[in-house]
Design a protein around this motif. Sequence first.
Motif, PDB file in Angstrom:
ATOM      1  N   GLU A  34       0.823  -1.218   0.000  1.00 25.39           N
ATOM      2  CA  GLU A  34       0.000   0.000   0.000  1.00 25.39           C
ATOM      3  C   GLU A  34       0.853   1.263   0.000  1.00 25.39           C
ATOM      4  O   GLU A  34       0.541   2.232  -0.689  1.00 25.39           O
ATOM      5  N   LEU A  35       1.899   1.254   0.805  1.00 21.70           N
ATOM      6  CA  LEU A  35       2.692   2.460   1.028  1.00 21.70           C
ATOM      7  C   LEU A  35       3.809   2.667   0.014  1.00 21.70           C
ATOM      8  O   LEU A  35       4.419   3.734  -0.003  1.00 21.70           O
ATOM      9  N   ARG A  36       4.076   1.681  -0.800  1.00 19.44           N
ATOM     10  CA  ARG A  36       5.225   1.737  -1.705  1.00 19.44           C
ATOM     11  C   ARG A  36       5.258   3.030  -2.531  1.00 19.44           C
ATOM     12  O   ARG A  36       6.297   3.664  -2.657  1.00 19.44           O
ATOM     13  N   ALA A  37       4.147   3.432  -3.096  1.00 18.34           N
ATOM     14  CA  ALA A  37       4.119   4.604  -3.981  1.00 18.34           C
ATOM     15  C   ALA A  37       4.064   5.925  -3.218  1.00 18.34           C
ATOM     16  O   ALA A  37       4.588   6.935  -3.690  1.00 18.34           O
ATOM     17  N   THR A  38       3.454   5.923  -2.042  1.00 18.26           N
ATOM     18  CA  THR A  38       3.228   7.186  -1.335  1.00 18.26           C
ATOM     19  C   THR A  38       4.217   7.481  -0.220  1.00 18.26           C
ATOM     20  O   THR A  38       4.500   8.644   0.062  1.00 18.26           O
ATOM     21  N   ASP A  39       4.734   6.459   0.432  1.00 19.39           N
ATOM     22  CA  ASP A  39       5.626   6.667   1.581  1.00 19.39           C
ATOM     23  C   ASP A  39       6.695   5.569   1.600  1.00 19.39           C
ATOM     24  O   ASP A  39       6.571   4.573   2.315  1.00 19.39           O
ATOM     25  N   PRO A  40       7.754   5.773   0.821  1.00 15.65           N
ATOM     26  CA  PRO A  40       8.787   4.726   0.707  1.00 15.65           C
ATOM     27  C   PRO A  40       9.433   4.326   2.039  1.00 15.65           C
ATOM     28  O   PRO A  40       9.743   3.156   2.241  1.00 15.65           O
ATOM     29  N   ASP A  41       9.612   5.282   2.941  1.00 13.63           N
ATOM     30  CA  ASP A  41      10.232   4.943   4.234  1.00 13.63           C
ATOM     31  C   ASP A  41       9.336   4.025   5.059  1.00 13.63           C
ATOM     32  O   ASP A  41       9.795   3.033   5.627  1.00 13.63           O
ATOM     33  N   ALA A  42       8.050   4.339   5.117  1.00 12.63           N
ATOM     34  CA  ALA A  42       7.112   3.486   5.850  1.00 12.63           C
ATOM     35  C   ALA A  42       6.967   2.131   5.162  1.00 12.63           C
ATOM     36  O   ALA A  42       6.842   1.101   5.834  1.00 12.63           O
ATOM     37  N   ALA A  43       7.014   2.127   3.838  1.00 12.86           N
ATOM     38  CA  ALA A  43       6.936   0.863   3.102  1.00 12.86           C
ATOM     39  C   ALA A  43       8.145  -0.012   3.420  1.00 12.86           C
ATOM     40  O   ALA A  43       8.015  -1.225   3.590  1.00 12.86           O
ATOM     41  N   ARG A  44       9.308   0.602   3.521  1.00 11.91           N
ATOM     42  CA  ARG A  44      10.534  -0.147   3.843  1.00 11.91           C
ATOM     43  C   ARG A  44      10.445  -0.729   5.247  1.00 11.91           C
ATOM     44  O   ARG A  44      10.797  -1.881   5.484  1.00 11.91           O
ATOM     45  N   GLU A  45       9.939   0.068   6.201  1.00 11.25           N
ATOM     46  CA  GLU A  45       9.771  -0.435   7.566  1.00 11.25           C
ATOM     47  C   GLU A  45       8.783  -1.602   7.598  1.00 11.25           C
ATOM     48  O   GLU A  45       9.016  -2.617   8.273  1.00 11.25           O
ATOM     49  N   ALA A  46       7.699  -1.491   6.868  1.00  4.99           N
ATOM     50  CA  ALA A  46       6.713  -2.576   6.806  1.00  4.99           C
ATOM     51  C   ALA A  46       7.335  -3.824   6.176  1.00  4.99           C
ATOM     52  O   ALA A  46       7.061  -4.948   6.606  1.00  4.99           O
ATOM     53  N   ALA A  47       8.178  -3.627   5.165  1.00  5.12           N
ATOM     54  CA  ALA A  47       8.844  -4.767   4.520  1.00  5.12           C
ATOM     55  C   ALA A  47       9.788  -5.461   5.502  1.00  5.12           C
ATOM     56  O   ALA A  47       9.879  -6.697   5.515  1.00  5.12           O
ATOM     57  N   VAL A  48      10.475  -4.688   6.327  1.00  4.13           N
ATOM     58  CA  VAL A  48      11.371  -5.268   7.338  1.00  4.13           C
ATOM     59  C   VAL A  48      10.568  -6.098   8.339  1.00  4.13           C
ATOM     60  O   VAL A  48      10.960  -7.203   8.706  1.00  4.13           O
ATOM     61  N   ARG A  49       9.428  -5.575   8.750  1.00  2.91           N
ATOM     62  CA  ARG A  49       8.575  -6.324   9.679  1.00  2.91           C
ATOM     63  C   ARG A  49       8.056  -7.605   9.018  1.00  2.91           C
ATOM     64  O   ARG A  49       7.938  -8.640   9.673  1.00  2.91           O
ATOM     65  N   THR A  50       7.760  -7.534   7.731  1.00  6.08           N
ATOM     66  CA  THR A  50       7.332  -8.735   7.002  1.00  6.08           C
ATOM     67  C   THR A  50       8.412  -9.806   7.070  1.00  6.08           C
ATOM     68  O   THR A  50       8.129 -10.972   7.366  1.00  6.08           O
ATOM     69  N   VAL A  51       9.646  -9.414   6.819  1.00  8.72           N
ATOM     70  CA  VAL A  51      10.762 -10.362   6.859  1.00  8.72           C
ATOM     71  C   VAL A  51      10.939 -10.927   8.271  1.00  8.72           C
ATOM     72  O   VAL A  51      11.204 -12.125   8.434  1.00  8.72           O
ATOM     73  N   ALA A  52      10.753 -10.089   9.282  1.00  9.74           N
ATOM     74  CA  ALA A  52      10.877 -10.575  10.661  1.00  9.74           C
ATOM     75  C   ALA A  52       9.839 -11.650  10.956  1.00  9.74           C
ATOM     76  O   ALA A  52      10.157 -12.690  11.549  1.00  9.74           O
ATOM     77  N   PHE A  53       8.600 -11.429  10.526  1.00  8.14           N
ATOM     78  CA  PHE A  53       7.562 -12.438  10.764  1.00  8.14           C
ATOM     79  C   PHE A  53       7.796 -13.691   9.922  1.00  8.14           C
ATOM     80  O   PHE A  53       7.450 -14.799  10.350  1.00  8.14           O
ATOM     81  N   GLU A  54       8.408 -13.545   8.752  1.00  9.30           N
ATOM     82  CA  GLU A  54       8.757 -14.729   7.966  1.00  9.30           C
ATOM     83  C   GLU A  54       9.787 -15.574   8.713  1.00  9.30           C
ATOM     84  O   GLU A  54       9.717 -16.808   8.695  1.00  9.30           O
TER      85      GLU A  54
END
Length: 76
Positions: A34-54
Motif C-alpha cells: 500500500e505504502l510503496r508509492a506514497t511513503d517509501p520509508d514506511a513501506a521499507r519499515e513494513a517490509a522489514v517487519r514482514t521479513v521478521a515475521f517470515e
Amino acid sequence: MTDVVDSGELLRRLQRARACAEQERSTWWARSEELRATDPDAAREAAVRTVAFEAVLRVLDEVVTPGRQAEVGVAE
C-alpha cells in the motif's frame, strides 16, 4: 506462572502462535505494498517487519514439523 502442559497443549499453543505470525506477516506485507508509492520509508519499515515475521514462521515451522523446510528446499 509455571504451568505444566502436555505435549498436545504445547502443540496447540505453537500452532496458535504460528497462525498469529502468519496473520501479522500478511498484514505487514499488504501495508508495505500500500505504502510503496506514497511513503517509501514506511513501506521499507513494513517490509522489514514482514521479513521478521517470515523468520518467526520458519522457526515455528521447524519446531512443529522438524526437517520439513529442509525437504521442501531440496525439492525446489
